[in-house]
Motif scaffolding. Sequence first.
Motif, PDB file in Angstrom:
ATOM      1  N   LEU A   7       0.857  -1.186   0.000  1.00 37.14           N
ATOM      2  CA  LEU A   7       0.000   0.000   0.000  1.00 37.14           C
ATOM      3  C   LEU A   7       0.893   1.236   0.000  1.00 37.14           C
ATOM      4  N   ARG A  41      -1.649  -1.023  -4.219  1.00 37.00           N
ATOM      5  CA  ARG A  41      -2.709  -0.021  -4.097  1.00 37.00           C
ATOM      6  C   ARG A  41      -2.021   1.318  -3.815  1.00 37.00           C
ATOM      7  N   TYR A  92      -6.199   5.711  -6.032  1.00 35.53           N
ATOM      8  CA  TYR A  92      -7.342   6.122  -5.226  1.00 35.53           C
ATOM      9  C   TYR A  92      -7.082   7.522  -4.683  1.00 35.53           C
ATOM     10  N   TRP A 137      -8.798  -5.444   1.863  1.00 41.37           N
ATOM     11  CA  TRP A 137      -7.504  -5.792   1.254  1.00 41.37           C
ATOM     12  C   TRP A 137      -6.419  -5.615   2.299  1.00 41.37           C
TER      13      TRP A 137
END
Length: 270
Positions: A7, A41, A92, A137
């Motif tokens: 992440l 991500r 995102y 996730w």
Amino acid sequence: MSKLRILYAATEINPFLQTTRVAEFLRRLPQGMQEMGMEIRIFVPRFGIINERKNRLHEVVRLSGINIAVGEDEKPLIIKVASIPNAKLQVYFIDNEDYFHRKSVLRDKNDQFHPDNDERAIFFCKGVLETVKKLGWSPDIVHCNDWMTGLMPLYLKTTYKKDPIFKDAKSIFTVYNNEFDYKFDSNIIEKAKMLDIDDSMLAALQSADFQGFIKIGMEYADSVVRSDEDFSDNVNALFSEYAKGRNIGQVADDENLLNSYYTLYNELAN
């Protein structure tokens, strides 16, 4: 080596926004890790100068609608997403009308530092973690980049440690030379608090400035990396102070960058 889940949280990323080196780093590193087999991500703030139409941002309704507490206030979280052209990567965007709709990043048109940048940072850090929970996730590594992500390692070690999504997550905090002189209001400690966090845990943030965010990030991250930039004497002194008993690495922005981080991620996760 297993397929790690990474992440990334940062202030900016190319091609959506670039004001510092962070944007280029975030463009290069996640794609490199994805090509080496890792699952990625990426989260950044949706600063108002990002053109939504041109960059094809769209709201993800199923992820939006959470309220994020900043001190005594609660602000609605909006999540938008866009794809990086010519890459199989989605980004995102953390959005909120009060914090991110102004047509600037950290400074206004008169080059004045936004006095609520501390609140924007707190909202961003909490918003990322809440969205990842909603995604279901579980990251192996949470790589926090720049001062605005400095509270995330603390939140991962406290309030979010009990959540199954984050129970095994390790954090990395990369420090960049994006120093500013502004000093926030003294109530920053109250704003940053969450469940399981008392004043003593936030002591490093008491200076309410750039160094405070850097100190809190270094204190709670599992690994600290400094960019290969020149830092001020004050920040170099912080590195020296926090290096005692901790590992503060430096990864050169060269042809070995991807391999260096690949190794670091695997060492940290195993």
